[in-house]
Design a protein around this motif. Structure first.
Motif, PDB file in Angstrom:
ATOM      1  N   LEU A 336       0.879  -1.132   0.116  1.00  0.00           N
ATOM      2  CA  LEU A 336      -0.130   0.001  -0.084  1.00  0.00           C
ATOM      3  C   LEU A 336       1.004   1.253   0.028  1.00  0.00           C
ATOM      4  O   LEU A 336       0.533   2.103  -1.010  1.00  0.00           O
ATOM      5  N   PRO A 337       1.943   1.347   0.952  1.00  0.00           N
ATOM      6  CA  PRO A 337       2.743   2.722   0.867  1.00  0.00           C
ATOM      7  C   PRO A 337       3.454   2.863  -0.580  1.00  0.00           C
ATOM      8  O   PRO A 337       3.475   4.136  -1.114  1.00  0.00           O
ATOM      9  N   MET A 338       3.896   1.603  -0.912  1.00  0.00           N
ATOM     10  CA  MET A 338       4.571   1.820  -2.385  1.00  0.00           C
ATOM     11  C   MET A 338       3.664   2.165  -3.409  1.00  0.00           C
ATOM     12  O   MET A 338       3.950   3.285  -4.169  1.00  0.00           O
ATOM     13  N   LEU A 339       2.632   1.682  -3.577  1.00  0.00           N
ATOM     14  CA  LEU A 339       1.546   2.082  -4.614  1.00  0.00           C
ATOM     15  C   LEU A 339       1.199   3.407  -4.338  1.00  0.00           C
ATOM     16  O   LEU A 339       0.811   4.157  -5.320  1.00  0.00           O
ATOM     17  N   MET A 340       0.884   3.904  -3.270  1.00  0.00           N
ATOM     18  CA  MET A 340       0.188   5.157  -3.003  1.00  0.00           C
ATOM     19  C   MET A 340       1.474   6.296  -3.147  1.00  0.00           C
ATOM     20  O   MET A 340       1.109   7.219  -3.982  1.00  0.00           O
ATOM     21  N   ILE A 341       2.742   6.010  -3.026  1.00  0.00           N
ATOM     22  CA  ILE A 341       3.730   7.155  -3.464  1.00  0.00           C
ATOM     23  C   ILE A 341       3.806   7.110  -4.868  1.00  0.00           C
ATOM     24  O   ILE A 341       4.023   8.086  -5.552  1.00  0.00           O
ATOM     25  N   ALA A 342       3.714   5.780  -5.488  1.00  0.00           N
ATOM     26  CA  ALA A 342       3.770   5.614  -7.077  1.00  0.00           C
ATOM     27  C   ALA A 342       2.770   6.540  -7.689  1.00  0.00           C
ATOM     28  O   ALA A 342       2.783   6.958  -8.649  1.00  0.00           O
ATOM     29  N   SER A 343       1.358   6.508  -6.829  1.00  0.00           N
ATOM     30  CA  SER A 343       0.354   7.350  -7.415  1.00  0.00           C
ATOM     31  C   SER A 343       0.539   8.674  -7.609  1.00  0.00           C
ATOM     32  O   SER A 343       0.260   9.451  -8.394  1.00  0.00           O
ATOM     33  N   LEU A 344       1.463   9.325  -6.556  1.00  0.00           N
ATOM     34  CA  LEU A 344       1.666  10.484  -6.376  1.00  0.00           C
ATOM     35  C   LEU A 344       2.718  11.070  -7.512  1.00  0.00           C
ATOM     36  O   LEU A 344       2.842  12.165  -7.944  1.00  0.00           O
ATOM     37  N   VAL A 345       3.581  10.049  -7.801  1.00  0.00           N
ATOM     38  CA  VAL A 345       4.730  10.144  -8.688  1.00  0.00           C
ATOM     39  C   VAL A 345       3.800  10.116 -10.067  1.00  0.00           C
ATOM     40  O   VAL A 345       4.325  11.180 -10.838  1.00  0.00           O
ATOM     41  N   GLY A 346       2.798   9.357 -10.469  1.00  0.00           N
ATOM     42  CA  GLY A 346       2.202   9.467 -11.397  1.00  0.00           C
ATOM     43  C   GLY A 346       1.305  10.781 -11.706  1.00  0.00           C
ATOM     44  O   GLY A 346       1.408  11.153 -12.805  1.00  0.00           O
ATOM     45  N   PHE A 347       0.988  11.250 -10.596  1.00  0.00           N
ATOM     46  CA  PHE A 347       0.235  12.625 -10.806  1.00  0.00           C
ATOM     47  C   PHE A 347       1.131  13.619 -11.000  1.00  0.00           C
ATOM     48  O   PHE A 347       0.994  14.558 -12.099  1.00  0.00           O
ATOM     49  N   GLY A 348       2.495  13.581 -10.511  1.00  0.00           N
ATOM     50  CA  GLY A 348       3.679  14.512 -10.994  1.00  0.00           C
ATOM     51  C   GLY A 348       3.948  14.234 -12.341  1.00  0.00           C
ATOM     52  O   GLY A 348       4.166  15.305 -13.113  1.00  0.00           O
ATOM     53  N   ALA A 349       3.850  13.073 -12.790  1.00  0.00           N
ATOM     54  CA  ALA A 349       4.214  12.740 -14.329  1.00  0.00           C
ATOM     55  C   ALA A 349       3.193  13.533 -15.188  1.00  0.00           C
ATOM     56  O   ALA A 349       3.756  14.314 -16.235  1.00  0.00           O
ATOM     57  N   VAL A 350       2.040  13.619 -14.836  1.00  0.00           N
ATOM     58  CA  VAL A 350       1.202  13.849 -15.927  1.00  0.00           C
ATOM     59  C   VAL A 350       0.964  15.688 -15.754  1.00  0.00           C
ATOM     60  O   VAL A 350       1.147  16.303 -16.745  1.00  0.00           O
TER      61      VAL A 350
END
Length: 481
Positions: A336-350
């Protein structure tokens, strides 16, 4: 309109995350909102841009999250964390309660144990010590926070935390970057934090304020706090209820041995073993055309955590009631922590892919004071807005990492100094009231922001800002050392 879209999306992400909405859902929704307002293709950004950024983060950091989750759970279930905390607090005694709590918190987290795991041991231990010393419980979070998530997370050389690891691939560094500056900054944080705690203790005794506040039992972590906490750490708090704990912990020497293994192995791999080996094959396409500098730091931490996990198992195999259950819970805690941080990174990528982002980029590099100051400001802002040091750091480095490395070369700045400024800057304003680590610590302690947050501000934010300014000045004058 594009810039307005970015600001609206970021505000929505912050507000919903603070309200306990899952970042796994909120981050892509906010990213698509920014794309929609900018007139960009939604599906293309979702499946290509967003998922590309998130997937790269998972691919790069999954081994470290996995091994870190296993290590935290094994240390907890074996009773090693409790054994370390009991030994240190017994040696220092009730008269030095503040120092004992800070030192116990620092030792276990510097050795690689997740702060979320440590909290469930440190809070009950601190509560008993504060009762014996007749100190108000409202000061517990400030003492635990000073030891657990300031210098041991982002400053001390060699700490295997995610916060200290994320800059490594961008700057070609290791967790031991700028060791001299790191030690000076750590000393400043500890000195100021202990001064404040001593001042607060003296004021409480003068006012006749004894032990009050806090609950006597550890509360069940509700789902909202879990959602708020997970992006700020590397361990899913829900998994602490799974697995089986040993009835009796190991002796102090055996309990602390895995922590020593982490630091020593990390040091040997980073500075002795790997630099002497030939990794020129990494430039081949089959290995992604990467370089040794981009992976050596990550590899060193992976090997160190793997060796530490093996050590815990070997030392405590007969002591652990169910090694398989502990391993399962540790592995699950990383997801869960890894996927949540990855989700924030995805937001930043967009956001970084939107045309209006050029305005943001220009504003960042127009900040007066040079690359170190602009890097520091960018890290502080993103970590503060997202409430997570690792998430804010990953967003900024994904967007600007190459630019900052180029500027470092142009201004003759050592990448190790860039690394240390990055970790320290992300570890200051990330501890604002909505930070998941702060929320979790307060809930476990049975305390509120009104009771404890002012003292936390002084020990976990102001102390780090003072140290950051000192490193900026020393690094600008003398360079990295």
């Amino acid at each position: 309109m594009g810039l307005i879209g970015i600001l609206v999306a970021l505000a929505l992400l912050m507000w919903l995350a603070y309200r306990g909405w899952s970042v796994l859902m909120v981050a892509p929704a906010a990213a698509l909102l920014a794309a929609l307002i900018s007139g960009e293709p939604l599906l293309a950004h979702w499946t290509q841009t967003y998922m590309g950024g998130a997937a790269r983060f998972v691919a790069q950091w999954f081994p470290m999250f996995l091994l870190g989750g296993l290590f935290g759970k094994l240390m907890d279930d074996s009773g090693s964390i409790s054994a370390i905390a009991r030994f240190l607090t017994k040696q220092l005694g009730v008269r030095r309660t503040m120092l004992a709590v800070v030192l116990a918190s620092a030792v276990v987290t510097y050795g690689g144990v997740s702060v979320f795991v440590a909290f469930f041991v440190l809070v009950p231990m601190a509560r008993e010590m504060f009762k014996a010393a007749d100190l108000p419980a409202r000061l517990m979070p400030a003492a635990i926070g000073l030891g657990a998530f300031t210098f041991t997370m982002s400053v001390m050389p060699g700490t295997p935390s995610v916060n200290n690891a994320i800059p490594m691939p961008y700057f070609g560094t290791t967790t031991f970057a700028a060791p001299g500056l790191s030690l000076i900054a750590s000393a400043i944080i500890v000195a100021f934090g202990m001064w404040w705690l001593g001042r607060a203790e003296a004021a409480a005794r003068k006012a006749g304020e004894g032990y009050t506040g806090g609950t006597g039992t550890t509360p069940v972590i509700d789902e909202m706090v879990r959602e708020q906490a997970a992006p700020a750490g590397d361990f899913d708090p829900a998994e602490l209820q799974h697995g089986q704990r040993a009835e009796n912990g190991p002796p102090f020497v055996l309990a602390v041995l895995p922590l020593v293994v982490v630091i020593v192995t990390n040091f040997l791999m980073s500075l002795v073993v790997f630099p002497r080996l030939d990794f020129s094959f990494l430039s081949e396409p089959r290995w992604g055309g990467t370089s040794f500098g981009a992976v050596s730091g990550v590899w060193s931490v992976i090997v160190a955590l793997a060796a530490a996990n093996l050590t815990v198992l070997l030392v405590n195999f007969r002591r652990l009631p169910s090694p398989r259950e502990s391993l399962d819970a540790g592995a699950n805690s990383a997801a869960l922590p890894m996927l949540m941080i990855a989700s924030l990174v995805g937001f930043g990528a967009v956001v970084a892919a939107l045309p209006a982002f050029e305005t943001v980029r220009d504003a960042v590099f127009a900040i007066q004071g040079g690359p170190l100051v602009s890097l520091s400001v960018a890290m502080n802002v993103l970590a503060g807005l997202t409430g997570t040091a690792s998430g804010g750091m990953a967003i900024v480095l994904n967007a600007f990492g190459g630019d900052f490395m180029r500027l470092a070369s142009e201004h003759n700045i050592d990448p190790e100094l860039m690394h240390r400024i990055t970790t320290m800057s992300a570890g200051t304003l990330d501890a604002l009231p909505h930070n998941g680590t702060v929320l979790l610590l307060l809930q476990i302690s049975g305390l509120t922001h009104g009771e404890s947050y002012l003292d936390m501000v002084m020990t976990v934010i102001v102390s780090c800002i003072i140290a950051l300014v000192a490193v900026l000045v020393l690094g600008s004058v003398f360079g990295s050392f």
